[in-house]
Design a protein around this motif. Structure first.
Motif: not given
Ligand SMILES: [Zn+2]
Length: 150
Positions: A69-84
């Motif tokens: 869960k934290n890894q996913l947050v890490e990736v999404l934050k680093a790239l400033k993206i939200h899952p659609a």
């Protein structure tokens, strides 16, 4: 946005595919051919490999977290993206292929009777022929996404 992951990130790979990201899993040790593939296919490398992280001229994100869960947050934050939500469940978890809608009637003898009677929408992978429906492989996805979107 496309990714390539090194072998220690197998679970993250699966989850990025669930979210609909084009994600390759690189499970060999030859890092120069990984870099070539990343450059050729314009993929962002996700890894824990220190050598890759300090490598010049490639896009790399270092994964520091341990929990998925934290890894996913890490990736999404680093790239400033939200899952659609419209891209979720569009990719095969096993082989990264785009999934195709399939007419339910064709599946009559191919899925358990209970599933056939209770599910409306089915998709399948043209590569590995796996059949997917909501509620099995994707059971706790919605919950995890709610948590990571906080
Ligand atoms: Zn597949």
């Amino acid at each position: 946005m496309k990714f390539i992951l090194t072998r220690e990130l197998g679970r993250l790979c699966k989850w990025l595919r669930i979210l609909g990201f084009d994600t390759e899993y690189y499970n060999q040790d030859n890092m120069s051919s990984l870099i070539i593939q990343a450059l050729r296919e314009e993929r962002i490398i996700l890894t824990r490999n220190k050598k890759l992280i300090s490598h010049q001229g490639i896009k790399v994100i270092e994964i520091k977290e341990d929990l998925i869960k934290n890894q996913l947050v890490e990736v999404l934050k680093a790239l400033k993206i939200h899952p659609a939500s419209e891209t979720m469940f569009t990719r095969c978890i096993i082989c990264n292929q785009n999934l195709i809608n399939i007419d339910k009637q064709i599946l009559k003898d191919k899925v358990p009777e209970y599933v056939f009677n209770t599910q409306k929408n089915f998709v399948f992978c043209p590569n590995c022929k796996r059949i997917y429906w909501q509620g099995t492989h994707w059971g706790n996805v919605e919950r995890i996404l709610r948590e990571i979107n906080h």
